[in-house]
Write a protein that holds these residues in place. Structure first.
Motif, PDB file in Angstrom:
ATOM      1  N   HIS A   7       0.823  -1.204   0.000  1.00  0.00           N
ATOM      2  CA  HIS A   7       0.000   0.000   0.000  1.00  0.00           C
ATOM      3  C   HIS A   7       0.859   1.258   0.000  1.00  0.00           C
ATOM      4  O   HIS A   7       2.001   1.253   0.464  1.00  0.00           O
ATOM      5  N   THR A   8       0.302   2.328  -0.535  1.00  0.00           N
ATOM      6  CA  THR A   8       0.996   3.615  -0.516  1.00  0.00           C
ATOM      7  C   THR A   8       0.561   4.414   0.712  1.00  0.00           C
ATOM      8  O   THR A   8      -0.517   4.177   1.269  1.00  0.00           O
ATOM      9  N   PRO A   9       1.374   5.392   1.143  1.00  0.00           N
ATOM     10  CA  PRO A   9       0.956   6.251   2.258  1.00  0.00           C
ATOM     11  C   PRO A   9      -0.282   7.070   1.878  1.00  0.00           C
ATOM     12  O   PRO A   9      -0.608   7.236   0.694  1.00  0.00           O
ATOM     13  N   GLU A  10      -0.948   7.597   2.882  1.00  0.00           N
ATOM     14  CA  GLU A  10      -2.127   8.417   2.650  1.00  0.00           C
ATOM     15  C   GLU A  10      -1.767   9.652   1.820  1.00  0.00           C
ATOM     16  O   GLU A  10      -0.782  10.324   2.087  1.00  0.00           O
ATOM     17  N   GLY A  11      -2.560   9.910   0.800  1.00  0.00           N
ATOM     18  CA  GLY A  11      -2.370  11.120   0.006  1.00  0.00           C
ATOM     19  C   GLY A  11      -1.535  10.956  -1.244  1.00  0.00           C
ATOM     20  O   GLY A  11      -1.353  11.916  -1.993  1.00  0.00           O
ATOM     21  N   ILE A 111       2.283  18.732  -0.744  1.00  0.00           N
ATOM     22  CA  ILE A 111       1.702  19.509   0.352  1.00  0.00           C
ATOM     23  C   ILE A 111       1.119  18.534   1.364  1.00  0.00           C
ATOM     24  O   ILE A 111       0.274  17.700   1.025  1.00  0.00           O
ATOM     25  N   ASN A 112       1.540  18.661   2.609  1.00  0.00           N
ATOM     26  CA  ASN A 112       1.110  17.744   3.660  1.00  0.00           C
ATOM     27  C   ASN A 112      -0.210  18.241   4.255  1.00  0.00           C
ATOM     28  O   ASN A 112      -0.283  18.654   5.409  1.00  0.00           O
ATOM     29  N   ASN A 113      -1.260  18.175   3.437  1.00  0.00           N
ATOM     30  CA  ASN A 113      -2.571  18.653   3.872  1.00  0.00           C
ATOM     31  C   ASN A 113      -3.325  17.547   4.604  1.00  0.00           C
ATOM     32  O   ASN A 113      -2.808  16.452   4.825  1.00  0.00           O
ATOM     33  N   LYS A 121      -1.752  14.502  -1.720  1.00  0.00           N
ATOM     34  CA  LYS A 121      -0.645  15.269  -1.162  1.00  0.00           C
ATOM     35  C   LYS A 121       0.485  15.443  -2.177  1.00  0.00           C
ATOM     36  O   LYS A 121       1.330  16.311  -2.019  1.00  0.00           O
ATOM     37  N   GLU A 122       0.488  14.621  -3.193  1.00  0.00           N
ATOM     38  CA  GLU A 122       1.447  14.753  -4.299  1.00  0.00           C
ATOM     39  C   GLU A 122       0.663  14.934  -5.589  1.00  0.00           C
ATOM     40  O   GLU A 122      -0.173  14.097  -5.933  1.00  0.00           O
TER      41      GLU A 122
END
Length: 395
Positions: A7-11, A111-113, A121-122
């Motif tokens: 899995h990828t990180p959130e965002g 951006i770490n929203n 986020k990317e």
């Protein structure tokens, strides 16, 4: 643990297969239009020193930055915005140049929203920066170029909303509402709560002209006639008058470009990027929850890096544009010209020789070993899945 690693990180997300092909096609279309206007490609680093995007320059809040340290202990950040990087680069390598320079780029921003409603986020941005020309003609070129890019992408129904940061600044200077009230109005405008602004102004005791001018904030499609009327009421307020006059001049030039039907004037536009100094604009269409294009004039940004030069730019958010195209059922066409050479072990040499000849002629050849466990039907099935143009067997 092994499953978690898939899995990828959130965002962030993977982009593959047809979607990735179409993304590259879209980016290439945009780049072709930018080149046709004389914009030259530029690449800046994915991460920079923290101060490039710091509060003094007026870009993304520190809490929304991805920060880390290098071996020397310097604070670095993944770029949240490409414009400051290009401003730094132009100031370093074009310090003495006096003629205008045009740059275009495609790159990822971070951006770490809070990632609410699935916000990424990317994201990938394709954009342009026009440095060294402070004229309204430069403004018009950038807005017209924005329209042309959206048309070339396949959109038919969209609008570019244009405002001017001096309009709201001028209203605040003329009305002396106080910092707390001004911040409240900005927040209401960001949330599109025009009635809240109207309520504040109705109790502010302003004169008739200022009250009327504040009323323009709720008009999201100002006509040229309304702009002219507003100029008459703003004659005693130079900053407001100057903003309106600039927009009227812009309207005249956009008619020459024949794009005025896509452009609307909105005086309530507020940007989270504080380095904007003149016109600001955003592109909207249905099927996207956010603006697909954001831009504006930033005449003071390069001074932060030692070069005094006006500038204007914009960025297309590729993911937002692709989402809009998909929901509007506008297909990004791509042609896979790849051929498969499926070869048995004893025909490997022949397949390589033929493939090299065809590659020199401009064809795309993908070598595929003939696996005894797979039938021709299975190869054909996979070829159709990946849109392979043809399958040639060497047995």
């Amino acid at each position: 643990m092994a499953e978690q690693l898939l899995h990828t990180p959130e965002g962030v997300r993977d982009i593959y297969s047809d979607e990735c092909e179409r993304k590259f096609v879209l980016e290439n279309k945009i780049h072709k239009v930018l080149k046709s206007y004389g914009y030259h490609p530029i690449q800046t680093p994915t991460f920079e020193f923290f101060d490039i995007f710091g509060k003094e320059i007026g870009t993304t809040p520190s809490k929304d930055l991805y920060k880390f340290f290098d071996r020397e202990g310097n604070t670095l950040v993944l770029r949240p915005d490409i414009t400051p990087s290009i401003a730094r680069c132009a100031s370093k390598y074009y310090m003495e140049d006096e003629i205008p320079i045009r740059f275009c780029y495609t790159g990822n921003t971070f951006i770490n929203n809070s990632s609410y409603q699935g916000r990424l986020k990317e994201t990938t941005q394709s954009g342009a920066e026009f440095i060294g020309d402070g004229s309204v003609e430069a403004d018009a070129e950038m807005v017209a170029l924005t329209v042309q890019l959206l048309l070339s992408a396949g959109l038919k129904e969209f609008q570019v909303s244009v405002g001017h940061v001096d309009f709201l600044k001028g209203l605040f200077e003329a009305s002396n509402l106080g910092e707390e009230t001004e911040d409240m109005i900005r927040e209401l405008l960001l949330n599109r709560n025009f009635y809240g602004v109207e309520d504040i102004i109705s109790h502010a005791g302003l004169n008739e002209n200022l009250t009327w001018l504040f009323g323009l904030l709720k008009d999201v499609m100002l006509t040229k006639v309304k702009l002219q009327e507003a100029k008459e009421k703003a004659r005693d307020y130079p900053k407001i008058y100057g903003a309106l006059d600039r927009l009227e001049q812009l309207e005249d030039l956009l008619r020459i470009y024949k794009v005025e039907q896509y452009v609307f004037y909105e005086m309530a536009m507020v940007s989270g990027l504080h380095y904007y100094t003149g016109i600001i604009f955003s592109g909207y269409t249905f099927g996207s929850g956010e603006a697909i294009v954001k831009g504006g004039r930033y005449d003071n940004l390069l001074k932060s890096f030692g070069k005094s030069a006006p500038a204007i730019g914009f960025a297309v958010v590729i993911e937002q544009l692709m989402s809009a195209l998909r929901r509007q059922k506008i297909r990004i066409p791509f042609e896979n010209r790849t051929k498969w050479f499926v070869y048995a072990e004893n025909r490997h040499t022949d397949a390589i020789r033929d493939a090299m000849v065809l590659r020199r002629q401009g064809e795309n050849i993908e070598m595929m070993p003939l696996n005894g466990d797979n039938t021709e039907e299975s190869y054909q099935k996979y070829a159709e899945k990946f849109h392979v143009q043809d399958v040639i067997y060497y047995r």
